[in-house]
Write a protein that holds these residues in place. Structure first.
Motif, PDB file in Angstrom:
ATOM      1  N   GLY B  85      -3.234 -11.581 -36.186  1.00  0.00           N
ATOM      2  CA  GLY B  85      -4.064 -10.692 -36.014  1.00  0.00           C
ATOM      3  C   GLY B  85      -4.709  -9.168 -36.473  1.00  0.00           C
ATOM      4  N   ASP B  86      -3.874  -9.446 -37.711  1.00  0.00           N
ATOM      5  CA  ASP B  86      -3.872  -8.162 -38.001  1.00  0.00           C
ATOM      6  C   ASP B  86      -4.576  -8.310 -39.068  1.00  0.00           C
ATOM      7  OD1 ASP B  86      -0.408  -7.839 -38.905  1.00  0.00           O
ATOM      8  OD2 ASP B  86      -0.585 -10.069 -38.108  1.00  0.00           O
ATOM      9  N   ILE B  88      -7.722  -8.904 -38.800  1.00  0.00           N
ATOM     10  CA  ILE B  88      -9.430  -9.800 -37.350  1.00  0.00           C
ATOM     11  C   ILE B  88     -10.300  -8.445 -37.859  1.00  0.00           C
ATOM     12  CG2 ILE B  88     -10.033  -9.575 -35.395  1.00  0.00           C
ATOM     13  CD1 ILE B  88      -8.914 -12.045 -35.846  1.00  0.00           C
ATOM     14  N   ARG B  89     -10.070  -7.340 -37.516  1.00  0.00           N
ATOM     15  CA  ARG B  89     -10.160  -5.772 -37.972  1.00  0.00           C
ATOM     16  C   ARG B  89     -10.764  -5.738 -39.329  1.00  0.00           C
ATOM     17  NH1 ARG B  89      -9.008  -1.525 -35.518  1.00  0.00           N
ATOM     18  NH2 ARG B  89     -11.491  -0.923 -34.950  1.00  0.00           N
ATOM     19  N   GLU B  98     -13.887  -9.777 -36.281  1.00  0.00           N
ATOM     20  CA  GLU B  98     -13.655  -9.565 -35.101  1.00  0.00           C
ATOM     21  C   GLU B  98     -15.196  -9.557 -35.072  1.00  0.00           C
ATOM     22  OE1 GLU B  98     -13.347  -5.271 -33.583  1.00  0.00           O
ATOM     23  OE2 GLU B  98     -12.761  -6.291 -32.524  1.00  0.00           O
ATOM     24  N   GLN B 101     -15.859 -13.221 -34.797  1.00  0.00           N
ATOM     25  CA  GLN B 101     -15.224 -14.056 -33.811  1.00  0.00           C
ATOM     26  C   GLN B 101     -15.936 -14.889 -32.472  1.00  0.00           C
ATOM     27  OE1 GLN B 101     -11.364 -11.102 -32.415  1.00  0.00           O
ATOM     28  NE2 GLN B 101     -10.815 -13.108 -32.390  1.00  0.00           N
ATOM     29  N   VAL B 108      -7.355 -16.472 -33.403  1.00  0.00           N
ATOM     30  CA  VAL B 108      -5.514 -15.510 -34.442  1.00  0.00           C
ATOM     31  C   VAL B 108      -4.307 -16.381 -33.904  1.00  0.00           C
ATOM     32  CG1 VAL B 108      -4.331 -14.001 -33.145  1.00  0.00           C
ATOM     33  CG2 VAL B 108      -6.725 -14.125 -33.224  1.00  0.00           C
TER      34      VAL B 108
END
Lengths: 339, 359, 80
Positions: B85-86, B88-89, B98, B101, B108
């Motif tokens: 998850g770290d 994604i952005r 993101e 997605q 994730v």
């Protein structure tokens, strides 16, 4: 006439026979009250007062069913709570559905039953609604929209403008339960947990508090964005600062650990059966007593104070070890992390 | 616990008073940066003790070209991206995972194992695993790559972005940054590499190196140990994280890393090229190497104009000294990786330390 | 750069484990600590156990673990 299909067809939203079937055989049965049964184009209500509260909300939660509730229960409780924290006794709701073609009737019935039961438990009636169906792929299973009406409790005026430095802040119980429960059932994070959502209607507690005490200035339910969002909203709107004590914030160790495991901050996690109240110091003892004697207030805690703003309204947290740090508005999306 | 915390705080105060001068301790690890902020530890330290946030944030130090490579791959219909998850952005040149997605091909995962499972469940696509992290996370990638080989999962590919902590620490000190007086060393990396790994930093540079865990009592006891050593001018190697850190570390994990990876020169955002500081898949596992499979070369990207993440990562400036901080660069609109990563110094400052200005 | 929490192994088959952290159950692999046994306390990061944890040390290191016995004795008490 019984349904001849086990799944929603587009025709069920078409206004014809199938819609009629849907209303009579599924919706009316679950929301039994005379007002709805009259099936007029709008519900006729006689209210005790013209001083009312009115709210609306939409529900898109996934998964639809979770430990401690489902989208139907959530829709009713969420609406009830918006009215309750504004100082009203909730009376009636509308409940509208947008259903994806192909959605199973069995699931729809479960949701409707749950909504009906929840309404009953919370002493409200579902008196109006609408049902639309959309093509497969145009909606994720089912969305619910509600609107709610409540009668304002006489003599109660809640508002940001009532809040003053020196006021205390309380919450009726543990935080993070709903959000972490939902998180545990997300397909990319799935894990087994005894956690349950705290989804519940708060009106019986808030009404008792408002009718029996003087001194509550403001209330809000910390849903999306959690306690952090609510406190920041209060600080900003009241133009005052807030100081809270981490040690006083009730958190269940299982919730805390689940949040730690995924890298979430429990202050940012949604709650569905909690309210934050700002009250005058004189009202504290009485309010705590009333909460403790109510099933939804057993873990009530005084978590902090409203204080004068130094230069900008801030929410500051005194940590368990005596340090100080700021609590900001959350981004709006919690992502699990490994680092 | 509170008693121990008070004791540690008193010890820190006493040592810093003795020292009198400005003391800078670098917390290497991003998780320490967040823990220190979250617990309000900065507000408890004496005025002459400053904490510097270091480059131990895998997202922060990942070069932009790596992220752009991931974004390119995410555009392809025959590829599924599996990522922690770290990441994604994190913004590349034009967008982030993101925004991708919505296509549905970015997943994730909580574990490298989940990424391999994704490959097994989707035999008609190639799963590219975005393997970032330090030595704590590298063994998981190694185990999973080995399993992919044993089970012949041919549609699994690893974009290896693992980095090594000690070379970065060396690079910080040899770049004439003499502002770092001591290191608070990362607890979980040390579980794998052992606290003995920092002996060369103590020996070659005479800096105290103390390993601590992430609970507040751990951090304060670690800082107390460091301050004590500085006050006595006696730089030592020590660990207060006795629950899980030994001198040798996890030798099984070290062996598995060595089986699958070899150290290679690599680009660290903000620090430039550091010798033997990243992990590259060995030729034996070439078929799982996404760099080879998709012809990706890492070339250092250019920092967005005005971004000073590099200096922040080295502890040379505080986030508030960057002109973009709070203004153009915020968690909602991050420009550099230090703001994007939940562990980035800028994000931590913004979230826990910054006072919002009124309109 | 490393979130990891202590959890207890409650199921173990080869290197595939289920670990329990205050009632939350997660999958974890024990490939990196082959000496791990059912019932052991381990440190879990990104789905892998990276170290075993001594019980006494755990109580001295993690506040929730130190407090859990207190919590279990007084069921109405919530941490914090």
């Amino acid at each position: 006439m019984e349904s001849t299909t086990d799944r929603i067809l587009l025709a069920h939203g078409g206004g014809g026979q199938l819609t009629d079937q849907l209303i009579r055989d599924h919706i009316l049965l679950k929301f039994q009250n005379d007002t709805l049964a009259a099936l007029t184009d709008s519900a006729k209500l006689d209210l005790d007062s013209t001083s009312i509260c009115f709210t609306t909300d939409s529900y898109v939660v996934k998964p639809l069913f979770f430990n401690g509730g489902d989208i139907g229960k959530l829709a009713v409780c969420g609406t009830v709570n918006d009215l309750a924290v504004t100082g009203a006794k909730p009376i009636a709701l509308s409940l509208s559905l947008i259903i994806e073609e192909g959605f199973e009737f069995e699931l729809l019935d479960k949701i409707l039953t749950s909504a009906g039961k929840t309404a009953s438990v919370n002493d409200v009636i579902i008196v109006a609604g609408d049902t639309k169906t959309v093509e497969a792929g145009s909606a994720d299973q089912i969305f619910i929209n509600t609107a709610g009406i409540g009668v304002r409790i006489p003599g109660v005026e809640l508002g940001f403008d009532k809040i003053m430095a020196g006021d205390r802040i309380l919450i009726n119980g543990t935080i993070g339960d709903h959000g972490m429960t939902i998180m545990s059932q997300r397909k990319d994070i799935k894990f087994e947990t005894p956690l349950t959502s705290d989804c519940a209607g708060l009106a019986s507690l808030t009404c008792r508090l408002l009718k029996n005490t003087r001194g509550i200035k403001f209330m809000r339910d910390p849903t999306r964005g959690g306690l952090a969002a609510t406190l920041n909203e209060i600080a900003r709107q009241a133009s005052l600062s807030i100081e809270i004590n981490e040690a006083s914030i009730p958190v269940h160790p299982t919730v805390q650990t689940a949040a730690d495991m995924l890298g979430f901050d429990v202050l940012n996690i949604a709650n569905e059966g909690k309210f934050v109240a700002v009250l005058s110091p004189e009202a504290v003892e009485e309010c705590l007593e009333i909460c403790r004697n109510h099933p939804l207030g057993k873990n009530v805690s005084l978590i902090g104070d409203i204080v004068e703003t130094k230069d900008v309204p801030l929410v500051e947290l005194i940590t368990k070890i005596g340090g100080k740090r700021i609590v900001q508005m959350p981004y709006g999306r919690e992502l699990p992390r490994i680092c | 616990m509170l008693e121990r915390i008070n004791k540690a705080q008193q010890s820190i105060n006493a040592a810093c008073k003795r020292l009198g001068r400005q003391i800078n301790i670098m917390e290497v690890c991003g998780t320490h940066t967040v823990a220190i902020f979250r617990n309000g530890i900065r507000s408890m330290l004496p005025a002459n003790l400053k904490m510097l946030s270091g480059p131990g944030c895998p997202v922060c130090v990942t070069d932009q070209s790596y992220i752009d490579a991931v974004l390119e791959l995410a555009n392809r219909d025959d590829i599924l991206i599996a990522t922690y998850g770290d990441m994604i952005r994190v913004p590349g040149k034009t967008s982030s995972l993101e925004t991708r997605q919505t296509k549905g091909n970015v997943h994730v995962v909580l574990s490298a194992d989940d990424a391999l499972q994704l490959a097994k469940d989707n035999p008609d696509k190639t799963v590219v695993f975005v393997a970032v992290g330090f030595e704590t996370t590298a063994p998981a990638t190694a185990v999973t790559t080995k399993e992919a080989a044993e089970q012949r999962i041919e549609n699994f590919s690893v974009l290896a972005g693992h980095k090594l902590v000690v070379p970065a620490m060396r690079a910080l000190l040899t770049s004439k940054n003499d502002q770092i007086h001591a290191f608070l060393c990362p607890g979980h990396v040390s579980t794998i590499i052992g606290y003995g790994a920092y002996a060369e930093i103590v020996g070659d540079f005479q800096r105290p190196c103390v390993v601590a865990g992430f609970e507040p009592v751990q951090i304060l006891e670690g800082l107390a140990e460091i301050c004590q050593q500085l006050a006595e001018d006696n730089p030592q190697l020590k660990s207060v994280y006795t629950a899980v850190v030994s001198e040798k570390g996890n030798t099984t994990a070290q062996k598995i890393i060595a089986e699958c990876f070899e150290p290679a020169d690599g680009f660290w955002r903000g620090l430039g090229k550091i010798k033997k500081s990243t992990l590259k898949l060995k030729d034996k596992y070439a078929q799982f190497d996404a760099f080879k499979q998709f012809n990706i070369t890492e070339s250092p990207g250019q920092e967005p104009s005005g971004c000073r993440c590099g200096e922040v990562l080295c502890g040379l400036i505080e986030p508030s000294q960057c002109k973009l901080f709070e203004k153009k660069c915020t968690p909602q609109t991050p420009i550099g990786p230090c703001m994007v990563s939940t562990e980035g110094a800028c994000a931590a400052w913004f979230k826990y330390g910054r006072k919002e200005k009124s309109n | 750069m490393c979130l990891a929490i202590p959890a207890r192994i409650v199921e173990l088959e080869d290197d595939k484990a289920v670990v329990d952290a205050m009632g939350n159950r997660f999958k974890a692999k024990t490939t990196l600590i082959p000496e791990a046994k059912l019932g052991d306390l381990v440190l879990v990061h990104a789905g892998f156990a990276i170290s075993t944890v001594d019980e006494e040390e755990a109580k001295k290191t993690w506040e929730l673990i130190a407090e859990i016995n207190e919590f279990l004795e007084t069921p109405n008490k919530i941490s914090g």
